[in-house]
Design a protein around this motif. Structure first.
Motif, short mmCIF file in Angstrom:
data_model
loop_
_atom_site.label_atom_id
_atom_site.label_comp_id
_atom_site.label_asym_id
_atom_site.label_seq_id
_atom_site.Cartn_x
_atom_site.Cartn_y
_atom_site.Cartn_z
N ALA A 93 0.87 -1.18 0.00
CA ALA A 93 0.00 0.00 0.00
C ALA A 93 0.90 1.23 0.00
CB ALA A 93 -0.90 -0.01 1.23
N SER A 94 0.69 2.12 -0.93
CA SER A 94 1.45 3.36 -1.06
C SER A 94 2.70 3.12 -1.90
CB SER A 94 1.83 3.93 0.30
OG SER A 94 2.53 5.13 0.17
N ASN A 95 3.18 4.18 -2.51
CA ASN A 95 4.38 4.16 -3.35
C ASN A 95 5.27 5.33 -2.97
OD1 ASN A 95 4.26 2.00 -5.19
ND2 ASN A 95 2.68 3.05 -6.36
N HIS A 96 6.46 5.34 -3.53
CA HIS A 96 7.32 6.51 -3.45
C HIS A 96 7.01 7.41 -4.64
CE1 HIS A 96 9.77 4.96 -0.18
NE2 HIS A 96 9.71 3.78 -0.78
N LEU A 97 7.19 8.71 -4.47
CA LEU A 97 6.95 9.67 -5.54
C LEU A 97 8.25 10.31 -5.97
CD1 LEU A 97 3.80 11.52 -4.13
CD2 LEU A 97 3.87 9.78 -5.92
N TYR A 98 8.33 10.60 -7.24
CA TYR A 98 9.48 11.31 -7.77
C TYR A 98 9.38 12.78 -7.36
CZ TYR A 98 12.56 13.69 -10.99
OH TYR A 98 13.53 14.49 -11.52
N ASN A 110 -0.20 9.30 -1.57
CA ASN A 110 -1.34 9.47 -0.68
C ASN A 110 -1.66 8.14 0.01
OD1 ASN A 110 -4.15 9.39 0.17
ND2 ASN A 110 -4.36 11.37 -0.85
N LEU A 111 -1.49 8.11 1.33
CA LEU A 111 -1.68 6.86 2.06
C LEU A 111 -3.12 6.37 1.99
CD1 LEU A 111 0.57 7.55 5.18
CD2 LEU A 111 1.13 6.27 3.11
N GLN A 112 -4.08 7.27 1.98
CA GLN A 112 -5.48 6.86 1.91
C GLN A 112 -5.80 6.24 0.56
OE1 GLN A 112 -7.43 6.69 4.52
NE2 GLN A 112 -9.08 5.82 3.33
N LYS A 113 -5.32 6.86 -0.51
CA LYS A 113 -5.55 6.31 -1.85
C LYS A 113 -4.77 5.02 -2.07
CE LYS A 113 -6.66 10.52 -4.37
NZ LYS A 113 -6.24 11.43 -5.44
N GLY A 114 -3.69 4.82 -1.35
CA GLY A 114 -2.86 3.64 -1.50
C GLY A 114 -3.35 2.42 -0.76
N LYS A 115 -4.34 2.58 0.11
CA LYS A 115 -4.84 1.48 0.93
C LYS A 115 -5.24 0.29 0.07
CE LYS A 115 -8.29 0.38 4.31
NZ LYS A 115 -8.60 0.72 5.64
N VAL A 116 -4.93 -0.92 0.55
CA VAL A 116 -5.28 -2.16 -0.15
C VAL A 116 -6.22 -2.97 0.73
CG1 VAL A 116 -4.37 -4.35 -1.02
CG2 VAL A 116 -3.10 -2.23 -1.41
N SER A 117 -7.25 -3.54 0.10
CA SER A 117 -8.21 -4.37 0.82
C SER A 117 -8.34 -5.72 0.12
CB SER A 117 -9.57 -3.67 0.88
OG SER A 117 -10.50 -4.47 1.57
N ILE A 118 -8.07 -6.77 0.88
CA ILE A 118 -8.25 -8.14 0.39
C ILE A 118 -9.47 -8.68 1.15
CG2 ILE A 118 -7.18 -10.40 0.07
CD1 ILE A 118 -5.65 -8.04 -1.28
N GLU A 119 -10.59 -8.86 0.45
CA GLU A 119 -11.84 -9.23 1.11
C GLU A 119 -11.90 -10.73 1.43
OE1 GLU A 119 -15.01 -7.52 -1.28
OE2 GLU A 119 -14.48 -5.50 -0.60
N ASP A 120 -12.93 -11.13 2.16
CA ASP A 120 -13.09 -12.51 2.63
C ASP A 120 -13.02 -13.52 1.49
OD1 ASP A 120 -13.57 -11.30 5.07
OD2 ASP A 120 -15.73 -11.72 5.08
N GLY A 121 -12.37 -14.66 1.77
CA GLY A 121 -12.39 -15.79 0.87
C GLY A 121 -11.52 -15.69 -0.37
N VAL A 122 -10.69 -14.67 -0.48
CA VAL A 122 -9.85 -14.48 -1.66
C VAL A 122 -8.72 -15.50 -1.66
CG1 VAL A 122 -8.14 -12.87 -2.67
CG2 VAL A 122 -10.39 -12.03 -1.93
N TRP A 123 -8.31 -15.91 -2.88
CA TRP A 123 -7.12 -16.76 -3.05
C TRP A 123 -6.16 -16.03 -3.98
CZ3 TRP A 123 -6.86 -21.99 -6.11
CH2 TRP A 123 -5.58 -22.54 -5.99
#
Length: 183
Positions: A93-98, A110-123
């Motif tokens: 989640a999140s990247n470095h910027l030039y 942007n930490l909020q825009k970079g958030k990652v969500s892996i929902e239930d039951g994913v493989w």
């Protein structure tokens, strides 16, 4: 302060030997579960395999979820219930910027825009890369070595670089429905 200093000084040769074996060769339910608890994941049935690096702050991994061998998870990442994360998966989640003023990459995106969500039951199968800002929907299957750059719908099967939907899973029957490629 180093971890060794913080928790009691240098390891003895025997402690180091046991620690090395534990962190590299003990891939079984009991050790993976103990490893998860040691690094702070307290939900029931959470397992973390040897070599995995999981740095997700105060977020918890959902019950009965597994993080595979040598996976890397970093930043504001939420992981649901019954998630399977295969070996060598990278979720960031999140990247470095030039920065043109310094002529190099430094600041975080942007930490909020970079958030990652892996929902239930994913493989997430072996070698998958999940990029910042992505949500992987409930019970989606991400095929080996795919690079996910945008949201994956629930019950989708995605593959490729960048990952594209190649099928669906029927939530009632469990059957996989593969899309036919047009010639």
């Amino acid at each position: 302060m180093s971890v060794q200093q913080r928790f009691g000084g240098e390891l003895s040769d025997e402690e180091f030997r046991k620690f090395t074996l534990y962190t590299t060769q003990s891939n079984n339910f009991e050790d993976d579960n103990a490893r998860a608890k040691i690094i702070g994941f307290n939900n029931s049935g959470v397992r973390v395999a040897p070599g995995a690096i999981v740095r997700i702050g105060d977020n918890q991994i959902g019950e009965n979820s597994y993080v595979g061998l040598y996976s890397y998870i970093n930043g504001d990442v939420s992981i649901g219930l019954n998630v399977l994360i295969g070996p060598h998966v990278s979720i960031v989640a999140s990247n470095h910027l030039y920065d043109p003023q310094t002529d190099h990459f430094s600041a975080r995106s942007n930490l909020q825009k970079g958030k990652v969500s892996i929902e239930d039951g994913v493989w997430l199968t072996s070698g998958v890369v999940i990029t910042p800002g992505v949500t992987v929907g409930k019970c989606a299957l991400v095929c080996a070595n795919s690079v996910v750059t945008q949201t994956v719908e629930p019950y989708s099967i995605v593959a490729g670089t960048p990952a594209k939907e190649i099928g669906k899973i029927d939530p009632k029957s469990g059957k996989y429905h593969w899309y036919k490629e047009e010639v």
